[in-house]
Design an enzyme around this catalytic site. Structure first.
Site, short mmCIF file in Angstrom:
data_model
loop_
_atom_site.label_atom_id
_atom_site.label_comp_id
_atom_site.label_asym_id
_atom_site.label_seq_id
_atom_site.Cartn_x
_atom_site.Cartn_y
_atom_site.Cartn_z
N TYR A 19 67.42 -50.45 65.50
CA TYR A 19 66.27 -50.61 64.61
C TYR A 19 65.92 -49.29 63.96
CZ TYR A 19 61.96 -52.10 62.56
OH TYR A 19 61.00 -52.39 61.64
N PHE B 23 64.23 -52.05 31.18
CA PHE B 23 65.01 -53.01 31.95
C PHE B 23 64.00 -53.97 32.56
CE2 PHE B 23 67.18 -54.94 35.48
CZ PHE B 23 68.24 -55.49 34.77
N THR B 24 64.41 -55.23 32.70
CA THR B 24 63.46 -56.29 33.07
C THR B 24 62.64 -55.98 34.32
OG1 THR B 24 65.29 -57.39 34.18
CG2 THR B 24 64.80 -58.12 31.95
N ASP C 146 67.03 -43.71 36.48
CA ASP C 146 67.56 -44.96 37.02
C ASP C 146 69.06 -44.72 37.14
OD1 ASP C 146 68.72 -47.42 37.48
OD2 ASP C 146 67.28 -48.52 36.26
N LYS D 184 75.83 -51.81 41.78
CA LYS D 184 76.67 -51.58 40.60
C LYS D 184 77.65 -50.44 40.89
CE LYS D 184 72.93 -53.81 38.83
NZ LYS D 184 71.79 -54.23 39.65
N ARG E 292 70.79 -61.95 27.05
CA ARG E 292 70.00 -60.72 27.04
C ARG E 292 69.34 -60.63 25.66
NH1 ARG E 292 69.17 -58.52 32.17
NH2 ARG E 292 68.12 -60.47 31.92
N PHE F 214 63.62 -65.56 32.47
CA PHE F 214 65.03 -65.89 32.23
C PHE F 214 65.74 -66.42 33.47
CE2 PHE F 214 66.20 -62.05 34.42
CZ PHE F 214 65.13 -61.20 34.16
C1 P71 Z 1 72.16 -56.83 36.08
C2 P71 Z 1 71.16 -56.49 37.11
C3 P71 Z 1 70.67 -57.56 38.06
C4 P71 Z 1 69.64 -58.34 37.32
C5 P71 Z 1 68.31 -57.98 37.41
C6 P71 Z 1 67.37 -58.64 36.66
C7 P71 Z 1 67.78 -59.62 35.78
C8 P71 Z 1 69.09 -60.00 35.70
C9 P71 Z 1 70.02 -59.34 36.47
C10 P71 Z 1 69.74 -54.71 37.83
C11 P71 Z 1 69.19 -53.43 37.54
C12 P71 Z 1 69.68 -52.62 36.47
C13 P71 Z 1 69.08 -51.42 36.19
C14 P71 Z 1 69.56 -50.57 35.07
C15 P71 Z 1 67.53 -51.74 37.95
C16 P71 Z 1 68.09 -52.95 38.29
C17 P71 Z 1 67.50 -53.72 39.41
N1 P71 Z 1 70.65 -55.26 37.05
N2 P71 Z 1 68.02 -50.99 36.91
O1 P71 Z 1 72.39 -56.01 35.19
O2 P71 Z 1 70.73 -53.01 35.74
O3 P71 Z 1 68.32 -53.62 40.52
O4 P71 Z 1 69.04 -55.98 40.88
O5 P71 Z 1 69.38 -54.23 42.64
O6 P71 Z 1 67.10 -55.07 42.15
O7 P71 Z 1 72.74 -57.91 36.17
P1 P71 Z 1 68.47 -54.80 41.60
#
Ligand code: P71
Length: 463
Positions: free
Chosen positions: A78, A130-131, A221, A264, A388, A455
């Site tokens: 833990y 970013f969303t 980021d 990523k 997007r 979305f």
């Molecule tokens: C991508 C994602 C995953 C995603 C998130 C929201 C809507 C659709 C798909 C996530 C990112 C990203 C950047 C630049 C932070 C996050 C959040 N991307 N910054 O592209 O691209 O990270 O998903 O691990 O929480 O499909 P998280």
């Protein structure tokens, strides 16, 4: 080392395949049913109904044998797991920040940074939204302000660094509201919503000196910053002799901290972190993480996940990995360009973005052309992509109207180390087939709209 010529002509994968996952193919009738049941939203399709899954590069990569071996080395204590200390050492070495807090994924880290640093009424400038990042800023009482260069909003501009910050736009904001109401600038590497576009080191240096004079921290980021480093090496004067690893360190050293979705660049299926150089900020994040994520030595991850991430970061900075990664994306993009299909230029690192406005000029933006095009690609060949555009951008909190962003895109996102060149050929053929019948494609009507990040779960019907 890989030269540019050798990326273009032979970017062969620097690995061989040891285990495979079988794909299922569906009939057109099965796909018609699947997309209808999914409310014409590709997020709601079951993965078993997908042939080639280009929804996202997030958590969908293939781990190496060493990463899988790392899973067996999970120390699931833990508190004080060995894997935490290993991961901390790797982050310290490659990213360079002094302090480190693990989180379950990127948005966990965004939540920490936003709730600690933003006060109600603050503005957070950034190189495009970013969303999830913007939502956390808004939930903390802040307002996101876009300060990316204009070229980033123009799919046809081939500016080599469309991720650059427009310092004049930033300065206008700072002059207007005062530096004390700008808690930090949010700087994304390889800007996702702009098409996977990098910032340059020259721009970051200029930003750094601007911010230092005014005491504004830069929060990076870092999600796709290793891929950004590759582009700096390829395109920026003075960097062709440096390694991706050195460039990554140089970027991080010019910033004050980062949030990271390790799903990523870092080649894992789950994980993230927050890192910084300021001890007070770290102590607050370390304290808050136990409320929302888990103890500060695992932050929502299993020990084994942290081990896989430590190894994933080592593999991600390898030159031959990035050459193949970016080479594969470019291979697909160049085939589409050759067929005259409108895509965002220059070709980015993680995806090809179809320009749905150009592709479907007869569909009004409030009839969601990118959403409709993503549904058509699925119907055509079982290829899953992501909208997007107007759906992702959501509504303006002030007016309640759709934001109607300049970029109305469909993202064909390539998971890392998963698909082959032959899969890319199938994708290119399928996009061409949809392009040939583009005049028949109609828009969609939204029939269910959730409050947050609509979305993901919105439902549509054909017009
Ligand atoms: C991508 C994602 C995953 C995603 C998130 C929201 C809507 C659709 C798909 C996530 C990112 C990203 C950047 C630049 C932070 C996050 C959040 N991307 N910054 O592209 O691209 O990270 O998903 O691990 O929480 O499909 P998280």
């Amino acid at each position: 080392m890989n030269t540019e010529a050798n990326i273009r002509h032979s970017w062969a994968e620097p690995y061989k395949i040891k285990m495979v996952e079988l794909l299922t193919m569906t009939t057109i009738e099965e796909r018609e049913r699947a997309i209808r049941e999914a409310g014409y939203n590709t997020f709601l399709i079951r993965s078993r109904d997908v042939y080639i899954d280009l929804l996202t590069d997030s958590g969908t990569g293939a781990m190496s044998d060493r990463q899988w071996a790392g899973l067996m080395m999970g120390d699931e204590a833990y508190s004080g797991s060995e894997n935490f200390y290993h991961l901390y050492d790797v982050v310290r070495e490659y990213y360079g920040y002094k302090y480190f807090v693990p989180t379950h994924q990127g948005r966990g880290a965004e939540h920490l940074v936003s709730s600690i640093m933003i006060k109600p009424g603050d503005c957070v400038p950034g190189n495009m939204y970013f969303t999830t990042t913007r939502l956390h800023q808004e939930l903390a009482g802040g307002t996101f302000v876009d300060v990316i260069i204009d070229e980033a909003h123009d799919p046809a501009s081939s500016h080599p660094f469309k991720g650059n910050v427009d310092i004049r736009k930033l300065d206008r904001l700072v002059q207007e509201i005062g530096a004390e109401r700008v808690p930090y600038i949010s700087l994304e590497g390889n800007v996702n919503m702009a098409g996977g576009q990098p910032f340059s080191m020259a721009n970051l240096r200029e930003l750094r000196s601007y911010c230092q004079e005014r005491n504004i921290p830069i929060m990076l980021d870092a999600t796709r910053t290793i891929e950004n480093a590759w582009f700096i090496r390829e395109r920026e004067e003075g960097y062709s002799g440096k390694t991706v690893r050195e460039i990554l360190r140089e970027i991080c050293d010019l910033t004050d901290g980062c949030t990271m979705s390790a799903k990523k660049d870092a080649l894992v299926n789950i994980g993230g972190f927050f890192a910084c150089n300021d001890e007070q900020l770290f102590l607050k994040a370390q304290n808050l993480v136990v409320v929302y994520e888990g103890l500060h030595t695992y932050g929502g991850m299993a020990g084994r996940d942290m081990e896989a991430m430590a190894q994933g970061i080592r593999e991600a900075v390898m030159e031959e990995h990035q050459a193949a990664r970016i080479g594969q994306v470019r291979y697909l993009g160049e085939q589409l360009q050759a067929a005259g299909i409108p895509i965002v230029r220059p070709i980015g690192s993680h995806a090809i973005f179809l320009d749905a406005r150009e592709f479907l000029p007869h569909v009004d933006q409030d009839d969601y052309p990118a959403q409709a095009l993503a549904a058509e690609l699925y119907l055509e060949a079982g290829i899953r992509t992501m909208e997007r555009g107007n759906v992702s951008a959501g509504r303006d909190p002030e007016t309640g109207e759709n934001r109607r962003p300049a970029l109305e895109l469909v993202r064909l996102t390539l998971p890392r180390r998963v698909y082959t060149q032959a899969h890319m050929d199938v994708v290119a053929e399928s996009v061409k087939a949809v392009y040939d019948r583009r005049h028949e494609i109609r828009g969609l009507k939204m029939v269910y709209e959730p409050e947050y990040l609509r979305f993901f779960q919105a439902r549509f019907e054909p017009l």
